[in-house]
Motif scaffolding. Structure first.
Motif, PDB file in Angstrom:
ATOM      1  N   ALA A   1       0.773  -1.082   0.064  1.00 38.02           N
ATOM      2  CA  ALA A   1       0.076   0.036   0.028  1.00 38.02           C
ATOM      3  C   ALA A   1       0.892   1.276   0.074  1.00 38.02           C
ATOM      4  N   SER A   2       0.607   2.309  -0.681  1.00 37.59           N
ATOM      5  CA  SER A   2       1.239   3.610  -0.891  1.00 37.59           C
ATOM      6  C   SER A   2       0.602   4.547   0.300  1.00 37.59           C
ATOM      7  N   GLN A   3       1.560   4.948   1.043  1.00 37.09           N
ATOM      8  CA  GLN A   3       1.335   5.825   1.942  1.00 37.09           C
ATOM      9  C   GLN A   3       2.016   7.237   2.065  1.00 37.09           C
ATOM     10  N   TYR A   4       2.980   7.210   1.652  1.00 37.60           N
ATOM     11  CA  TYR A   4       3.897   8.437   1.555  1.00 37.60           C
ATOM     12  C   TYR A   4       4.511   8.807   0.102  1.00 37.60           C
ATOM     13  N   LEU A   5       4.730  10.009   0.014  1.00 43.70           N
ATOM     14  CA  LEU A   5       5.469  10.762  -1.268  1.00 43.70           C
ATOM     15  C   LEU A   5       6.781  11.152  -0.456  1.00 43.70           C
ATOM     16  N   TYR A   6       7.897  10.591  -1.226  1.00 44.49           N
ATOM     17  CA  TYR A   6       9.199  10.625  -0.818  1.00 44.49           C
ATOM     18  C   TYR A   6       9.830  11.405  -1.986  1.00 44.49           C
ATOM     19  N   VAL A   7      10.657  12.243  -1.433  1.00 49.77           N
ATOM     20  CA  VAL A   7      11.694  13.053  -2.509  1.00 49.77           C
ATOM     21  C   VAL A   7      13.187  12.889  -2.045  1.00 49.77           C
ATOM     22  N   LEU A   8      13.850  11.971  -2.955  1.00 47.54           N
ATOM     23  CA  LEU A   8      15.364  11.684  -2.692  1.00 47.54           C
ATOM     24  C   LEU A   8      16.174  13.091  -2.953  1.00 47.54           C
ATOM     25  N   VAL A   9      16.899  13.201  -1.399  1.00 51.18           N
ATOM     26  CA  VAL A   9      17.594  14.663  -1.600  1.00 51.18           C
ATOM     27  C   VAL A   9      19.171  14.282  -1.468  1.00 51.18           C
ATOM     28  N   LYS A  10      19.129  13.009  -1.079  1.00 45.33           N
ATOM     29  CA  LYS A  10      20.881  12.572  -1.108  1.00 45.33           C
ATOM     30  C   LYS A  10      21.037  11.113  -1.374  1.00 45.33           C
ATOM     31  N   GLY A  11      22.013  10.532  -1.561  1.00 39.54           N
ATOM     32  CA  GLY A  11      22.231   9.215  -2.220  1.00 39.54           C
ATOM     33  C   GLY A  11      21.837   8.831  -3.550  1.00 39.54           C
TER      34      GLY A  11
END
Length: 231
Positions: free
Chosen positions: A48-58
């Motif tokens: 289930a999708s619950q979060y929106l993530y923004v990749l800022v490092k790595g």
């Protein structure tokens, strides 16, 4: 996954990637900064999708799996990238598995706050539209890459992607890999991949020792991969 209780560090990433204008004042208090260790799953296909993530490092690896258990790499991503955008917009489960290749930092926000405070905020909507349209282009290219290019090129690209991260000086070319898993991910057989690795060793591109692969000639791998790499 670990939530970082450091609002100043979160703010620094927002400023570094020009994200402060993407999120309005109502959303800001609900943003969190998360860290993921190398090899840790950020999200799994079918969950289930619950979060929106923004990749800022790595760096992260994105791959898909079939009902038969076979996997295929779609791409490797570095900042700035969004994880869970299509799932949020369409209201569906996670499409692909995302795994941390190096140590990773993500800015995350739960869907309920996005829906409450961001559903009609035009800068955020334009940002998501831009990211999603880029993904359609990349998906088309990645499918062509896996179908059209030989294993030698795909393996060179894979090794470059999983063994180096320009933002992490400690992430410098030595990795432990499962040949079986690598073969599945780039779409070839175990035996064929093993032969190619032996060929690389003979040519001095890599060194194989007790389950580790050490990239010895990064420029040589990059010349072999050309511009056709997963990133």
């Amino acid at each position: 996954m670990k939530e970082m209780k450091d609002r100043e560090l979160l703010k620094s990433y927002l400023l570094a990637h020009n994200l402060e204008s993407i999120f309005n004042e109502q959303i800001m208090p609900y943003l969190s900064l998360y860290s993921f260790d190398q090899g840790e799953l950020i999200c799994s296909q079918g969950d289930a999708s619950q979060y929106l993530y923004v990749l800022v490092k790595g760096k992260v690896k994105i791959y898909t799996s079939t009902m038969e258990g076979k996997t295929l790499i779609l791409s490797f991503k570095k900042p700035l990238e969004v994880i869970g955008d299509i799932e949020y917009v369409r209201g569906i489960d996670i499409i692909n598995t995302v795994e941390a290749v190096s140590s990773v930092y993500m800015i995350g926000i739960h869907h309920r706050w996005l829906k409450k405070y961001g559903s009609d905020y035009s800068p955020l909507l334009r940002f998501l539209l831009d990211i999603i349209t880029q993904k359609f282009t990349i998906k088309s290219n990645s499918l062509s890459f896996n179908l059209l290019y030989p294993v030698e090129v795909r393996l060179a690209s894979y090794l470059l992607s999983v063994s180096f991260d320009e933002s992490d000086s400690q992430f410098n070319g030595q990795l432990r890999i499962s040949i079986k898993d690598a073969a599945n991910l780039i779409g070839t057989s175990y035996r064929h991949l093993n032969r190619v690795i032996q060929q690389y060793c003979t040519e001095g591109l890599v060194e194989r020792n007790k389950g580790f692969i050490l990239v010895k000639d990064r420029d040589g791998l990059r010349a072999l991969a050309g511009e056709n790499i997963y990133e």
